[in-house]
Design a protein around this motif. Structure first.
Motif, PDB file in Angstrom:
ATOM      1  N   LEU A   1       0.790  -1.095  -0.086  1.00 42.18           N
ATOM      2  CA  LEU A   1       0.350  -0.117   0.135  1.00 42.18           C
ATOM      3  C   LEU A   1       0.517   1.092   0.137  1.00 42.18           C
ATOM      4  N   THR A   2       1.439   1.189   0.699  1.00 37.80           N
ATOM      5  CA  THR A   2       2.952   1.913   0.350  1.00 37.80           C
ATOM      6  C   THR A   2       3.148   2.802  -0.786  1.00 37.80           C
ATOM      7  N   ILE A   3       3.975   1.485  -0.962  1.00 42.54           N
ATOM      8  CA  ILE A   3       4.361   1.367  -2.584  1.00 42.54           C
ATOM      9  C   ILE A   3       2.958   1.922  -3.995  1.00 42.54           C
ATOM     10  N   LEU A   4       2.022   1.166  -3.603  1.00 49.45           N
ATOM     11  CA  LEU A   4       0.763   2.337  -4.546  1.00 49.45           C
ATOM     12  C   LEU A   4       0.496   3.296  -4.425  1.00 49.45           C
ATOM     13  N   SER A   5       0.045   3.641  -3.045  1.00 52.35           N
ATOM     14  CA  SER A   5       0.183   5.162  -3.074  1.00 52.35           C
ATOM     15  C   SER A   5       0.949   6.547  -3.448  1.00 52.35           C
ATOM     16  N   GLU A   6       2.622   5.947  -3.529  1.00 51.10           N
ATOM     17  CA  GLU A   6       3.763   6.416  -4.045  1.00 51.10           C
ATOM     18  C   GLU A   6       3.589   6.933  -5.557  1.00 51.10           C
ATOM     19  N   LEU A   7       3.248   5.335  -6.061  1.00 55.03           N
ATOM     20  CA  LEU A   7       3.789   5.715  -7.239  1.00 55.03           C
ATOM     21  C   LEU A   7       2.254   5.806  -8.219  1.00 55.03           C
ATOM     22  N   TYR A   8       1.083   5.659  -7.560  1.00 56.25           N
ATOM     23  CA  TYR A   8      -0.382   6.152  -8.191  1.00 56.25           C
ATOM     24  C   TYR A   8      -0.618   6.550  -7.138  1.00 56.25           C
ATOM     25  N   PRO A   9      -1.012   8.238  -6.675  1.00 61.46           N
ATOM     26  CA  PRO A   9      -1.601   8.972  -5.267  1.00 61.46           C
ATOM     27  C   PRO A   9      -3.653   9.038  -5.596  1.00 61.46           C
ATOM     28  N   ASN A  10      -3.558   8.346  -7.022  1.00 57.30           N
ATOM     29  CA  ASN A  10      -4.907   8.671  -7.355  1.00 57.30           C
ATOM     30  C   ASN A  10      -5.482   7.228  -7.464  1.00 57.30           C
ATOM     31  N   ALA A  11      -4.616   6.577  -7.530  1.00 54.51           N
ATOM     32  CA  ALA A  11      -5.336   5.208  -7.667  1.00 54.51           C
ATOM     33  C   ALA A  11      -6.138   4.964  -7.131  1.00 54.51           C
ATOM     34  N   TYR A  12      -7.651   3.287  -7.647  1.00 51.38           N
ATOM     35  CA  TYR A  12      -8.389   3.490  -6.104  1.00 51.38           C
ATOM     36  C   TYR A  12      -8.120   2.093  -5.872  1.00 51.38           C
ATOM     37  N   VAL A  13      -7.095   1.526  -4.654  1.00 47.36           N
ATOM     38  CA  VAL A  13      -7.156   0.277  -3.878  1.00 47.36           C
ATOM     39  C   VAL A  13      -8.357  -0.136  -3.613  1.00 47.36           C
ATOM     40  N   ILE A  14      -8.746  -1.590  -4.173  1.00 45.10           N
ATOM     41  CA  ILE A  14      -9.389  -2.613  -3.190  1.00 45.10           C
ATOM     42  C   ILE A  14      -8.450  -3.576  -1.958  1.00 45.10           C
ATOM     43  N   ILE A  15      -9.125  -3.909  -1.301  1.00 46.21           N
ATOM     44  CA  ILE A  15      -8.189  -5.696  -0.161  1.00 46.21           C
ATOM     45  C   ILE A  15      -9.681  -5.896  -0.631  1.00 46.21           C
ATOM     46  N   ALA A  16      -9.168  -7.070  -0.718  1.00 49.49           N
ATOM     47  CA  ALA A  16     -10.518  -7.934  -0.224  1.00 49.49           C
ATOM     48  C   ALA A  16      -9.918  -9.084   0.406  1.00 49.49           C
ATOM     49  N   ASP A  17     -10.071  -9.167   1.891  1.00 52.89           N
ATOM     50  CA  ASP A  17     -10.334  -9.859   2.474  1.00 52.89           C
ATOM     51  C   ASP A  17     -10.971 -11.158   3.431  1.00 52.89           C
ATOM     52  N   ASP A  18     -10.655 -12.285   3.189  1.00 54.69           N
ATOM     53  CA  ASP A  18     -11.421 -13.181   3.845  1.00 54.69           C
ATOM     54  C   ASP A  18     -11.547 -13.845   5.266  1.00 54.69           C
ATOM     55  N   GLY A  19     -11.028 -12.299   5.796  1.00 53.03           N
ATOM     56  CA  GLY A  19     -11.513 -12.699   6.947  1.00 53.03           C
ATOM     57  C   GLY A  19      -9.488 -13.117   8.227  1.00 53.03           C
ATOM     58  N   SER A  20      -8.808 -12.709   7.060  1.00 55.58           N
ATOM     59  CA  SER A  20      -7.507 -13.842   8.221  1.00 55.58           C
ATOM     60  C   SER A  20      -7.227 -13.249   9.211  1.00 55.58           C
ATOM     61  N   SER A  21      -6.312 -13.684  10.178  1.00 53.01           N
ATOM     62  CA  SER A  21      -5.576 -13.447  11.138  1.00 53.01           C
ATOM     63  C   SER A  21      -4.243 -13.280  11.231  1.00 53.01           C
ATOM     64  N   ASP A  22      -3.624 -12.304  10.461  1.00 56.03           N
ATOM     65  CA  ASP A  22      -2.298 -12.071  10.500  1.00 56.03           C
ATOM     66  C   ASP A  22      -2.721  -9.927  10.157  1.00 56.03           C
ATOM     67  N   ASN A  23      -3.172 -10.285  10.679  1.00 54.90           N
ATOM     68  CA  ASN A  23      -3.734  -8.352  11.259  1.00 54.90           C
ATOM     69  C   ASN A  23      -3.955  -7.433   9.546  1.00 54.90           C
ATOM     70  N   THR A  24      -4.019  -8.001   9.046  1.00 62.31           N
ATOM     71  CA  THR A  24      -4.262  -7.259   7.374  1.00 62.31           C
ATOM     72  C   THR A  24      -5.300  -6.396   7.283  1.00 62.31           C
ATOM     73  N   GLN A  25      -6.527  -6.646   7.884  1.00 60.96           N
ATOM     74  CA  GLN A  25      -7.710  -5.539   7.845  1.00 60.96           C
ATOM     75  C   GLN A  25      -7.397  -4.216   8.687  1.00 60.96           C
ATOM     76  N   ARG A  26      -6.914  -4.651  10.199  1.00 62.16           N
ATOM     77  CA  ARG A  26      -6.081  -2.978  10.714  1.00 62.16           C
ATOM     78  C   ARG A  26      -4.806  -2.466  10.390  1.00 62.16           C
ATOM     79  N   VAL A  27      -3.918  -3.428   9.338  1.00 64.25           N
ATOM     80  CA  VAL A  27      -3.473  -2.493   8.743  1.00 64.25           C
ATOM     81  C   VAL A  27      -4.127  -1.717   7.569  1.00 64.25           C
ATOM     82  N   VAL A  28      -5.176  -2.276   6.960  1.00 60.70           N
ATOM     83  CA  VAL A  28      -5.601  -1.616   5.635  1.00 60.70           C
ATOM     84  C   VAL A  28      -6.767  -0.408   6.219  1.00 60.70           C
ATOM     85  N   MET A  29      -7.291  -0.521   7.699  1.00 62.65           N
ATOM     86  CA  MET A  29      -7.872   0.318   7.799  1.00 62.65           C
ATOM     87  C   MET A  29      -6.576   1.621   8.601  1.00 62.65           C
TER      88      MET A  29
END
Length: 215
Positions: free
Chosen positions: A6-34
């Protein structure tokens, strides 16, 4: 890995929309994305925790359903797919391609010999299936691809049964039901080392791919 991507995408494409689909993983993905989405409203989380069918294909298909832009690009978060190549995907799509496939020219992933053998067999079977019918490209099982949003959204709506939700080869599911005349282009890249984590391939995923060959 998701924070780095997400850091790289935000730097390379600041106007892009990013959707992260998560199945309820237990590795803190949702916390990081939020934490990212609070700072950048173009980054959104698609929480699939309560969905009955879980898997990469199901997650990607649901992500595509939520796309609002003319084109989309699917990219893994482990940085084996180079984000800087996305601009080439966009250029090809903007110049008339309906599907753009990231085709691996060199494999730097460090896979063991059995993992490479599985990949080669899957690639060969996929190519054979697409020669029988469907849009064709070299890397038919690539996980790095882009497409015209309306085209794929319509396919998901009209032919949902072609998608093997628990599988990992959503591009293959799309290609096999598109006309042979579909404008497919390729962007070449080196398949890099995984930043962190491990491959999720197992017997269940292999069975899902075999089922997909006959859908």
């Amino acid at each position: 890995n998701i924070g780095n991507l997400l850091t790289i995408l935000s730097e390379l494409y600041p106007n892009a929309y990013v959707i992260i689909a998560d199945d309820g993983s237990s590795d803190n993905t949702q916390r990081v994305v939020m934490s990212f989405s609070r700072k950048n409203k173009n980054i959104t989380l698609l929480d699939r925790t309560s969905e009955k069918v879980k898997g990469l294909t199901a997650s990607v298909a649901d992500g595509i359903k939520n796309v609002k832009t003319k084109f989309f690009v699917v990219i893994d978060s482990d940085l084996q797919h180079p984000p800087e190549k996305i601009k080439e995907f966009y250029s090809n799509l903007n110049n008339g391609a309906s599907i753009v496939v990231g085709t691996r020219t060199k494999d730097l992933s460090g896979w063991h010999i059995h993992r490479r053998a599985i990949s080669k067999v899957a690639l060969g079977l996929g190519r054979l299936r697409l020669k029988i019918g469907g849009a064709y490209c070299k890397d038919v099982v690539s996980g790095f691809f882009g497409a015209d949003t309306r085209l794929v959204q319509q396919l998901i709506k009209d032919k949902p049964s072609i998608f093997e939700g628990e599988g990992y080869k959503v591009l293959f599911d799309i290609l096999k039901k598109l006309p042979r005349s579909t404008a497919v282009s390729e962007v070449y890249y080196e398949f890099g080392l995984r930043s962190k984590g491990a491959s999720k391939i197992n017997n269940r995923v292999i069975r899902a791919y075999i089922r997909s060959l006959f859908r």
